[in-house]
Each structure stands twice: as C-alpha cells, then as structure tokens.
Design an enzyme around this catalytic site. Sequence first.
Site, PDB file in Angstrom:
ATOM      1  N   CYS A   1      -4.499  -5.490  11.612  1.00 46.15           N
ATOM      2  CA  CYS A   1      -3.690  -4.535  12.270  1.00 46.15           C
ATOM      3  C   CYS A   1      -4.074  -4.469  13.828  1.00 46.15           C
ATOM      4  CB  CYS A   1      -3.586  -3.313  11.665  1.00 46.15           C
ATOM      5  SG  CYS A   1      -2.843  -3.239  10.045  1.00 46.15           S
TER       6      CYS A   1
ATOM      7  N   HIS B   1      -5.022   5.034  16.903  1.00 48.23           N
ATOM      8  CA  HIS B   1      -4.275   4.020  16.015  1.00 48.23           C
ATOM      9  C   HIS B   1      -3.561   4.882  15.060  1.00 48.23           C
ATOM     10  CE1 HIS B   1      -4.193   0.443  13.605  1.00 48.23           C
ATOM     11  NE2 HIS B   1      -4.763   1.023  12.552  1.00 48.23           N
TER      12      HIS B   1
ATOM     13  N   GLU C   1     -10.804   8.250  12.333  1.00 44.96           N
ATOM     14  CA  GLU C   1     -10.596   7.931  13.670  1.00 44.96           C
ATOM     15  C   GLU C   1     -10.879   9.422  14.365  1.00 44.96           C
ATOM     16  OE1 GLU C   1      -7.448   6.385  16.967  1.00 44.96           O
ATOM     17  OE2 GLU C   1      -6.892   6.535  14.853  1.00 44.96           O
TER      18      GLU C   1
ATOM     19  N   LYS D   1       2.984   5.700  16.444  1.00 41.54           N
ATOM     20  CA  LYS D   1       3.399   5.165  15.184  1.00 41.54           C
ATOM     21  C   LYS D   1       4.099   6.266  14.423  1.00 41.54           C
ATOM     22  CE  LYS D   1      -0.458   1.907  14.157  1.00 41.54           C
ATOM     23  NZ  LYS D   1      -1.418   2.156  15.424  1.00 41.54           N
TER      24      LYS D   1
ATOM     25  N   HIS E   1       4.359   1.180  11.661  1.00 41.78           N
ATOM     26  CA  HIS E   1       3.098   0.524  11.913  1.00 41.78           C
ATOM     27  C   HIS E   1       3.618  -0.991  12.322  1.00 41.78           C
ATOM     28  CE1 HIS E   1      -0.720  -1.336  11.771  1.00 41.78           C
ATOM     29  NE2 HIS E   1      -1.195  -0.344  11.039  1.00 41.78           N
TER      30      HIS E   1
ATOM     31  N   PHE F   1      -7.405  -3.551   8.597  1.00 42.89           N
ATOM     32  CA  PHE F   1      -7.932  -3.871   7.213  1.00 42.89           C
ATOM     33  C   PHE F   1      -9.179  -5.227   7.368  1.00 42.89           C
ATOM     34  CE2 PHE F   1      -4.317  -2.891   3.864  1.00 42.89           C
ATOM     35  CZ  PHE F   1      -4.631  -1.548   4.359  1.00 42.89           C
TER      36      PHE F   1
END
Length: 425
Positions: free
Chosen positions: A170, A310, A321, A342, A347, A405
């Site tokens: 990502c 993010h 985060e 997002k 996403h 990931f």
Amino acid sequence: MRAHETRPLRRVVVTGTGVITPIGNTVESFWQSLIDGRSGISAIESWDASDLPVRIGAEVKDFDPAAYMPHKVSRRMDPSAQYGLAAAMEAVREAKLEMSDDLAARTGVYLGSSVGAAQMTYDTTVKLHERGARAVSPFFFATSGSESAAGEVAMWLGARGPSSSLSTACASGATCIGEAARLIQFGVTDVMIAGGAEAPVTRLNIAGAAACQALSRRNDDPSLACRPFDRERDGFVMGAGAGVVVLEEYEHALRRGAHILGELAGYGATTDAYHLTAPHPDALGTKTAMRIALESAGLQPQDVDYINAHGTSTQLNDSTEVSAIRGVFGEHATRIPVSSTKSMTGHLISATGAVELIAALLAVRRDVVPPTLNCNDPLDPDINFVPGVAQEWEVDVAMSNSFGFGGHNAVLVVRSLKEEESYAA
C-alpha cells in the site's frame, strides 16, 4: 569520498498532477469532492458481489478510456494501466511538458502497483477454465505484469530514462515518487513521471481481503463504512484509481518556464521487519520514516502544518499511526490538522500514496485541509482529525504517510514555493 557524495543534492519540484479516483477523474473534481466531504464508497456495481461477505467498494466511476487513448491501446490493458496512463496524461498536460529527443533520455517513469493487472488476470483465468486456451488473449502474457502501466506511460510519452514499477504494497505510489525524486536529486534524470495505479476491486481480491478480516462489513451503509481514527472502525474499504505527478529538477523547471506547484522536499522509507500484515506495536518503522523525511527536508516537526494520514480505518493501523504521530510530533500533534482522505476515496492500495500526496499538495496551495468523514468518536480526542468538514488552515508544509502490508513505510513531505513561483511561471 566519491564525487557524488560531496556535491549537493538537486532540488525536486512538482509541475504536474493527475488523478483518476472514485470521487473525480480530474484534479479539480477530486479536490472539490474532498472539500465537500463527498464519499465515493458504494455497493459494488461492476460485478455481482451478492454472495460475498463484503459487497462494498470505491470503484472509479464515469471513466471512458476512449477519452485518453485509442481502442487498440485500451483493449490490451487492464483497468489499472488505463487509469495510470490517463492520470499521467493529465499530469503531463498540466506540466505543459513537451518531449524533445534530448529530454527523452533524461526522463523516466516510476509507476507502482501491488496487485498488478488484477481484473485482467482474474477474467483470463475464468476464460481459460471455462473455454480453454483459445480464449486467452495474445496480449495477456505481455500486459499482465505489475510493470504494464509504467511501460505504457513510457511508450506514450517516449521517455527513455529509467522506468519501473516498484511494489511496496500500500506504500507503492509514495515509494515510487520518493525513489523517482532521488534519481533527480543525484542527477540521473531531470524529469520523472511517478505515482501509482491500481484496480483491485475484483471478486478474488475482495474475497481474499475479507477472509483476512481486513475489510469493513458495513454493507448496508457504504458511505459510513470507512471510519479512520474512529473508535467504531471495523476495516478499510477497497478502492481503485491512479495518481501521477510530474517531478522536475528545480533549475530545469525554471529554464522551461514551468509553473511550479510545490517542492517535494523530503522522503523517508523504512521496513518494520515485524509481521506480514500488522504494524510494529511500538511504531518503530513509521516513526523512523517520518523522522527521515523531515531530516531530508531540513525541517523540524514544528514546521509541519498538516498531515495527510495513512488512516486506513483498521484497528491496528490507526492506533499505531496515532502513536507514531504523537511520538514524532509531541504536543505539536495537537496543534495541526491530521486527516484521512481514505474516508472518501477508500483505500486505493498502490495508488493511494500518490493520490494522497496530491491532496497534501493541494492543501499547501489552497490553505484548506480536507476532512475525515465518520470520525465521530476519535480514538485520540486531543488531535484535530478534521471531523466531517474541511477547515481553512495556513499550510506551508505538509506530510503524507503511506504504510503497507509487510511493514513497508514511505513518507513524503511537500512545501510551498509561493515566493519563488512568480519567477518560475
């Protein structure tokens, strides 16, 4: 020391932007949707998801490849490559970049993808199973790789410098922009077309992400499903799209009279080396990436005016985060807006870092920060997550976070060059 270690790094600026997203297929329509708080998340419409546990996504809408490329080109391409080429065309058009023979050798393309030609691969597999080998397109083998979009953009533009599709899950779009900037900084290229493109809203990807409990299951309320930094969040929403920027060496942009949109001032990349899907519990990698990005920009945490987070709406990412932002910015974290776009776009996987950098750059240019939708009960009440409504805010420096990931982390920092733009325009 070698010569390249002693000479100063060249400055990198942004001169063009392009997006294809679930909330707009031009930069202006995308930005207006962000500021208006318009969600692009809905029930999946392009195929039948009725038997799946997750039936929502953020699909690209009203996209016509014929507006960007001939049918003989689009028919060989996965939607992700179509989106990437279209966004690149928009970015190059805004940059008013004209490719000479000399410039072609000094121009490269870095366009990231994580899942590659997902729709094409799924459809072809089904055809092979149902109809046999004769149903497989002769274009499939050459165009089904993750590098397809980068190759298509390079061929269209005639760019003969380095081209690649870097995959860091990502974080891929942000990684491609950061690594592309390094090529300019070290004098390898003068111009880079960089970003990410993805079309992962496929039957296989939705089923797979649902199986690992990554996706929100609010099928009855799609626009409420993505809830970054809200205590009731239950997973991310898969989306599709592309984001591309034109990066140039500063003096090169000045010489050709380009309109400079801002400076890509900092980039930091790390790996958690901890878990296949979970971030490091102490946010070691994310904090380090943010600090490296600030250091490379010659900035301190207190210089940052806005963070495009993010913010995936998953339990672990959002809490980690917030911990990382608190760890790097201290009390300054409560003095600046932190929002996740997002909540509107979903996403976009590899495209998300590039699209969100463009959102951060627009915040710098327009002194407005987009909101976080559905953040009604924030997990950290002292942080301004810009709940629900955009806020006017003086933004000279913005940070954009991207985490993936496998523990991939990429952080970009952009800053205003308003005082220098009149000279460059």
